[in-house]
Design an enzyme around this catalytic site. Sequence first.
Site, PDB file in Angstrom:
ATOM      1  N   SER A 228      -2.141  62.881 -18.790  1.00 33.04           N
ATOM      2  CA  SER A 228      -1.833  64.034 -17.952  1.00 33.04           C
ATOM      3  C   SER A 228      -2.708  64.077 -16.699  1.00 33.04           C
ATOM      4  CB  SER A 228      -1.950  65.308 -18.795  1.00 33.04           C
ATOM      5  OG  SER A 228      -1.397  66.416 -18.130  1.00 33.04           O
TER       6      SER A 228
ATOM      7  N   ASP B  85       8.977  66.519 -22.765  1.00 35.01           N
ATOM      8  CA  ASP B  85       7.786  66.877 -22.015  1.00 35.01           C
ATOM      9  C   ASP B  85       8.151  67.819 -20.869  1.00 35.01           C
ATOM     10  OD1 ASP B  85       5.408  66.988 -20.557  1.00 35.01           O
ATOM     11  OD2 ASP B  85       4.897  64.909 -21.019  1.00 35.01           O
TER      12      ASP B  85
ATOM     13  N   HIS C 202       4.479  66.829 -24.548  1.00 34.53           N
ATOM     14  CA  HIS C 202       3.284  66.468 -23.791  1.00 34.53           C
ATOM     15  C   HIS C 202       2.073  66.223 -24.690  1.00 34.53           C
ATOM     16  CE1 HIS C 202       1.575  66.217 -19.749  1.00 34.53           C
ATOM     17  NE2 HIS C 202       0.502  66.861 -20.185  1.00 34.53           N
TER      18      HIS C 202
END
Length: 404
Positions: free
Chosen positions: A177, A345, A374
């Site tokens: 991320s 996600d 995610h």
Amino acid sequence: MDREVATSSYLTSLLAIFFLWYLGCLIEPCFVSGTPPTDDGLCALMVRPMGYPCTEYTVQTEDGYLLTVQRVPYGKSALKDQNGPVFLQHGLFQGGDTWFLNPVNESLGFILADYGFDVWVGNVRGTRWSRKHITLSEHDRAYWDWSWQDLAQYDLAAMLGYIQNETSSKVLYIGHSQGTIMALSAFTMPDIVKMVEAAAFLCPISYLDHISSTFVHRAVSTHIDEMLLSLGVHQLNFRSSIGVHILDSLCDGHMDCGNLLQGITGENCCFNASRVDYYLKYEPHASSTKNLHHLFQMIRKGTFAKYDFGWWGNLKHYQRLQPPAFNLGSIPESLPLWMAYGGNDALADLTDLNRTINELKFKPELCYIESYGHIDFILSVNAKNDVYSDLIRFLCSREGTSSS
């Protein structure tokens, strides 16, 4: 009329946030970490108790932050120095602990060590493990004057440089991320990318304008980032009373926050919900409000660019009216790149990812899992087979003998 309603809503939200912030300050200082003080580091709390060697190092950035980096040089069953150094960079509101939160056979940090990699773990400024500065206190507003742009330019550069100096080797990079947006911007800088042998991204982000997270959309539409900055709230810490109030204000009457994680990240198929209490012992970590503001700027504008200071500030910092974009096409074709992404996600959207890939000069290796959200890429009970086996294959195929 719509504009008047929007303005009224903005002012009402601003007053509500101010009131909640004021009440929170009466209960506890607004700039405390919210994390119980402890002299124990990540190694002592999470790694050594599992039977793994672990050492803590302090790395100083060019702008004076003191970062803690952990090293797990090998695992229980692996020969020392069997493979080269691999660096793990966590995401937003996370710390280096994220790589060790699951049992030993499910956590990427332990798995890589057992596979013979020399594992190094990064912790950016503001997290529980990296809260010191050579002159500033974490209670100073100036301490929190940074965004992910600074994490890439200073934190990442310092940590990778330290590891390369210690190991006399280029580094294999793994980011999740925010750890990927840091890398994508940093890899456009020749002095940083030259330290990296290959890179693997879990839930890669750069462009963010197709984000589908209901919680993030609510926060962006209410301009919560701008409100907090205007009120002088520079640390964003969901463990503090003000952080809890912010969550309440975003959820109350506007959206269903019964499953807050799903509202933020998308539906996660495979993480162990019974371990949530354990996860919450370590996460979420604090970040800066400026960091959130930078990310929200990108969502609103559809850009992958440096922080927007406004036209006057941009002239001062960049000698131009608009902040310069990061040129993904300048990332060297010689850098092997692997990306894993999921169909559920809500933060790393497929449209945004395809835009990123199209701007690169080369096509990275891809690992797509339809059912993953995610968080699954770091906490799924099945990630070892679903994701990490292919990740390790990539690392082993790219791991070289390059020296500094």
